[in-house]
Structures are given as structure tokens and as C-alpha cells.
Design a protein around this motif. Structure first.
Motif, short mmCIF file in Angstrom:
data_model
loop_
_atom_site.label_atom_id
_atom_site.label_comp_id
_atom_site.label_asym_id
_atom_site.label_seq_id
_atom_site.Cartn_x
_atom_site.Cartn_y
_atom_site.Cartn_z
N GLU A 124 0.82 -1.21 0.00
CA GLU A 124 0.00 0.00 0.00
C GLU A 124 0.85 1.26 0.00
O GLU A 124 0.49 2.26 -0.62
CB GLU A 124 -0.97 -0.01 1.20
N PHE A 177 -14.04 -0.89 -2.44
CA PHE A 177 -13.30 -2.04 -2.95
C PHE A 177 -14.23 -2.97 -3.72
O PHE A 177 -15.45 -2.87 -3.62
CB PHE A 177 -12.66 -2.82 -1.80
N ALA A 207 -8.31 -10.05 -0.59
CA ALA A 207 -7.44 -9.35 -1.55
C ALA A 207 -5.98 -9.61 -1.25
O ALA A 207 -5.14 -9.68 -2.16
CB ALA A 207 -7.74 -7.86 -1.51
N THR A 208 -5.66 -9.76 0.03
CA THR A 208 -4.26 -9.98 0.41
C THR A 208 -3.73 -11.31 -0.09
O THR A 208 -2.51 -11.52 -0.12
CB THR A 208 -4.11 -9.91 1.94
N THR A 229 -3.57 -3.18 -2.35
CA THR A 229 -4.49 -3.05 -1.22
C THR A 229 -4.17 -1.78 -0.42
O THR A 229 -3.07 -1.25 -0.48
CB THR A 229 -4.40 -4.26 -0.27
N GLY A 266 -6.05 -3.81 4.00
CA GLY A 266 -6.13 -5.01 3.19
C GLY A 266 -7.29 -5.01 2.21
O GLY A 266 -7.64 -6.06 1.66
N TRP A 267 -7.87 -3.84 1.96
CA TRP A 267 -8.98 -3.73 1.01
C TRP A 267 -8.40 -3.54 -0.39
O TRP A 267 -7.47 -2.74 -0.60
CB TRP A 267 -9.86 -2.53 1.34
N GLU A 268 -8.97 -4.25 -1.35
CA GLU A 268 -8.47 -4.13 -2.72
C GLU A 268 -8.70 -2.72 -3.26
O GLU A 268 -9.77 -2.13 -3.10
CB GLU A 268 -9.18 -5.13 -3.64
#
Length: 472
Positions: free
Chosen positions: A11, A316, A336-337, A343, A347-349
Motif C-alpha cells: 500500500e 473495494f 485481496a491480500t 491493497t 487489506g482492502w483491494e
């Protein structure tokens, strides 16, 4: 469609996927630009001026519910610092300010007695907005149910429809002379799913048996709240804000495609379709047929309301697959991770294409007049160094998502506004203060504010400068 696997991008290293420069003028002169907040996340002052406990106050006092044992007793102290914070809104160039009202501050008993001190506070806040030429947008309910109503069953109790209607009327009468834009509920699916089914959010109730009655009472309340506002404020513009995500099957197998349809029914269709007169999306998720146990005569009509606009809150995309280990839903998310996609810090896409696709999806409803992005933003692991926060990842995120919004607008989607989430780093629910979404950095020990680089970029963008985000 198949999941696309990209090289993993941390990120902190995220850079824009499109290099096309953006400016405010690209969206047209009538497009609205705002920043969104929520009362419980920023106000603090939970014991001041007659406010009673809400469900989040009680939830935060329980051990292990909030990361690091954080609480919102002080939050950003917006209750006392609202004037300087609204000056920041003005400085950044936003012309709309979305905020929610604390039900516990206005009706400490949930219904009945009005707390004039609470009403006076929001009157001062609204007046300050107007003095700064910032248009106030009110959200009636952003998750902070008075605890006294939760003791009476909360959203499981059908009487809450009456209690909410009374609250809506009090607010309309108190503030409707100066506020034109109203949002009834914020993300009702999160209330039903996280608050009453998984227990991850306040009030912390668990059990699938809670889900259907809570969904039905929320859906009735969003329509009833709209009717109350329409009756008392016939010239107001009334909307509802729902979370939404593009849902993608993990494979083209029949089982995964059915799983994606079920997830789409819950995440995107569950609250808009009853309001449009389409009923609950039982076609994709047969479990919803059981909601008939909680419906009474005339409810199908009571669920309907013709909103002036629908607020979409997109962060996301979601990839799902069939799972035999998840009864009722029969699906699980593919994180997503684990998919080697960019991300955020949570950890959100990062999925600008998902924003475009979800706007196109909602535009297809015949009963939807207008769409507004009422929340969009990203949490990153911001660090204050030498008086600056160099959050290039957030700049790139906003650039890519705004580019997707513009593409949808140019492709015929009737989208009329965008609200960034959020003004200030704040109390981010179960994440406490560990997740920073703000355009402004907050030192929660000193309450000092520092505009991040993303905030400075946004200010330039709103001055109609061409926005070319940092790309190296």
C-alpha cells in the motif's frame, strides 16, 4: 470473469494506474464536491450537554471489542473544535459538508423528551457551515443507536420504525429551514450484518436469527424516514446511503457464479430494491423468502419510497467462491491480500474499475433518479514527519477512483456529486485509531491537525488545477 492476478503492490508503494491529469472542471460546473464525516467518529464529548449512551459507548467499554482498547470518549473533539475544523473544510475547497446527527444527543431517551442543548449544538454547526458558504448535508442515522432503545430490542423490535420516525420529525423541524439535503440511513447492511449477525460492531449481537427482522425494520425505517422528511420538508432533497461493491466470482464454475449472485443480493440489492417496489432479492438468495415471517399486511407498500438520490459508498471490489463450510450463505470471500492485488492499509483491494462497474450497475435501475458518491477513501499507514504526511498512496487512490467516476459520468451515469471519506483521521469503529482515512492528520494526544499531502492535492484539484498525482 476470472480473477486477475497482478504482482503484489504494498500500500505504501501504490501509484496511479492511469496517468491522465484530472481537474474539477472535467466533471462540470454543477458537480458537487464534499467531504463526509460521522458524529460518533469525530465528536467526542460523550458526557457533555445531556447526551446519553449510544450502543457504541457500551460496546467500546467491553474488553477486546475495539483494537488497542480504544474508545471515542474524546475522538477528534469535533464537538468543541467544529469551528476550526469547518475552516479546514473551507481551506481544502470543499463546498459540501456531510455530517450525521447523534440520536442520543437530541433524544437522550430515544424518543419523547428533546434535549435542547443537543439541538442548539447542531444549530451552531449548521450556522457555521452557512457562514462559510459550505452546504450542510445531514445524515439522520450513522450507527449510533441510543442504548436505551437497544435495551428495548433495538433494530430487532418493530417499534423502532415509530421511534425513528419521531426522531426524523424532530430533526426536520429543528434544522429543515437551513438544510436542503438529507440522508436517512447510512449503510443499513453494515448494521444488520456486523451489528446484529456477526457481532463485530455495536451492539455486538450474534446470530443469523437476528438478520431478517433487523433488515426488515431498517428497510421500513429508511422509507418511513423519507416520508416524514418529505411531509415536513417538501422542498428538501432526500436520499439514502448504501455500501456497495462489485462482486466477482472466483471462477466461471456454476457454484461460484451462484455464490457471487448471493453476495451481490446482500451487498448491493438488499436495501435499494424494496424501496423501488421490487421487493427483497429472493431470486438470487432464497433465504430471504423467510423474511415473510416479519412482514405485516401493507408492508410491501410501506417499504417503497421515491428517493431523490441514492448515495453509493464504494471502497473495494469483492471476489467470492462457493463454500460448503458457510451454511445459509454458502460462500466465502477470497481476501485481496491472497490475490496479489494492490491493497490499502486495511487489506482492502484498490479497485477503481469496481467503482466504474458499480456505478453502471446502479444506473440500470429505472427508479434511480440520481447517484452521489457519499463516501470513498482509503486508510493508509500515515506517519507525521517534520510536520508533513507524505501519503502518495492516498493521492494515487483518489486520482484513480475519480478517474473511474468521470469515466462513468461520461458514459451516461447520472452521477452528480462526490464526498471524500474523510476530513479527519478519526475513531474507525472496531479498528479504533489504527486506521487513518483522513485528508487531515490528527494527533489524538494533542488534538493537533496537520493537512496531509493528499489534502493539499485535493485543494489544488478543487481550485481547478490539473491534478497529476505523484508517480515515482
Amino acid at each position: 470473469m476470472e480473477t486477475v492476478i497482478n504482482h503484489h503492490i504494498k500500500e505504501s508503494d501504490y501509484r496511479p494506474t492511469t496517468t491522465s491529469p484530472l481537474s474539477r472542471g472535467d466533471f462540470g460546473s454543477d458537480f458537487k464536491w464534499g467531504v463526509a464525516t460521522a458524529a460518533y467518529q469525530i465528536e467526542g464529548a460523550v458526557y457533555e450537554d445531556g447526551r446519553s449512551d449510544c450502543v457504541w459507548d457500551v460496546f467500546a467499554r467491553k474488553k477486546g471489542k475495539i483494537r488497542n482498547g480504544d474508545h471515542a470518549r474524546h475522538a477528534c473533539d469535533f464537538y468543541n473544535k467544529y469551528e476550526q475544523d469547518l475552516e479546514l473544510v473551507k481551506e481544502l475547497g470543499f463546498e459540501q459538508f456531510r455530517f450525521s446527527l447523534s440520536w442520543s444527543r437530541i433524544l437522550p431517551d430515544g424518543h419523547g423528551r428533546v434535549n435542547q442543548a443537543g439541538v442548539d449544538y447542531y444549530n451552531r454547526l449548521i450556522d457555521k457551515c452557512i457562514a462559510l458558504d459550505i452546504e450542510p448535508w445531514i445524515t439522520l442515522y450513522h450507527w449510533d443507536l441510543p442504548q436505551i432503545l437497544e435495551r428495548a430490542g433495538g433494530w430487532k423490535n418493530r417499534r423502532i420504525v415509530e421511534w425513528f420516525a419521531e426522531y426524523a420529525a424532530v430533526c426536520a423541524n429543528a434544522f429543515g429551514d437551513r438544510v436542503q439535503h438529507w440522508i436517512v440511513l447510512n449503510e443499513p447492511m453494515a448494521v444488520a450484518g456486523l451489528g446484529y449477525t456477526t457481532g463485530e460492531h455495536a451492539p455486538g449481537n450474534k446470530g443469523i436469527h437476528n438478520f431478517l427482522p433487523v433488515v426488515h425494520h431498517l428497510a421500513l425505517s429508511q422509507a418511513e424516514g423519507g416520508r416524514v422528511l418529505r411531509q415536513l420538508l417538501p422542498n428538501a432533497r432526500i436520499g439514502n446511503a448504501i455500501s456497495c461493491s462489485q462482486v466477482i466470482p472466483n471462477s466461471q464454475s456454476a457454484a461460484d457464479i451462484r455464490a457471487a449472485r448471493r453476495a451481490d443480493a446482500l451487498m448491493n440489492r438488499l436495501f435499494i430494491e424494496p424501496a423501488l417496489g421490487l421487493g427483497y432479492p429472493k431470486d438470487a438468495f432464497p433465504f430471504l423468502s423467510n423474511i415473510k415471517r416479519f412482514m405485516r399486511e401493507g408492508d410491501r407498500e410501506k417499504l417503497k419510497f421515491d428517493f431523490d438520490f441514492w448515495g453509493l459508498q464504494n471502497y473495494f471490489s469483492v471476489v467470492v467462491q462457493h463454500s460448503y463450510l458457510a451454511p445459509v450463505m454458502w460462500l466465502k470471500e477470497v481476501p485481496a491480500t491472497l490475490r496479489n492485488v494492490p491493497t490499502t492499509g486495511l487489506g482492502w483491494e484498490i479497485s477503481p474499475s469496481g467503482m466504474y462497474e458499480i456505478l453502471k450497475q446502479f444506473q440500470q435501475y429505472k427508479g434511480v433518479r440520481e447517484l452521489v458518491i457519499t463516501e470513498n477513501g482509503a486508510a493508509f499507514k500515515d506517519k507525521l514527519k517534520d510536520g508533513n504526511v507524505e501519503d502518495h498512496g492516498r493521492q494515487a487512490y483518489y486520482h484513480d477512483y475519480l478517474d473511474a467516476v468521470l469515466k462513468a459520468k461520461n458514459d451516461g451515469v447520472n452521477i452528480t456529486g462526490y464526498f471524500a471519506w474523510t476530513l479527519l483521521d478519526n475513531f474507525e469503529w472496531a479498528h479504533g485509531y489504527s486506521a487513518r482515512f483522513g485528508l487531515v492528520y490528527v494527533d489524538f494526544k494533542t488534538q493537533e491537525r496537520t493537512v496531509k499531502e493528499s489534502g493539499k492535492w485535493f485543494a489544488g484539484f478543487l481550485k481547478n488545477q490539473k491534478w497529476e498525482p505523484v508517480s515515482n
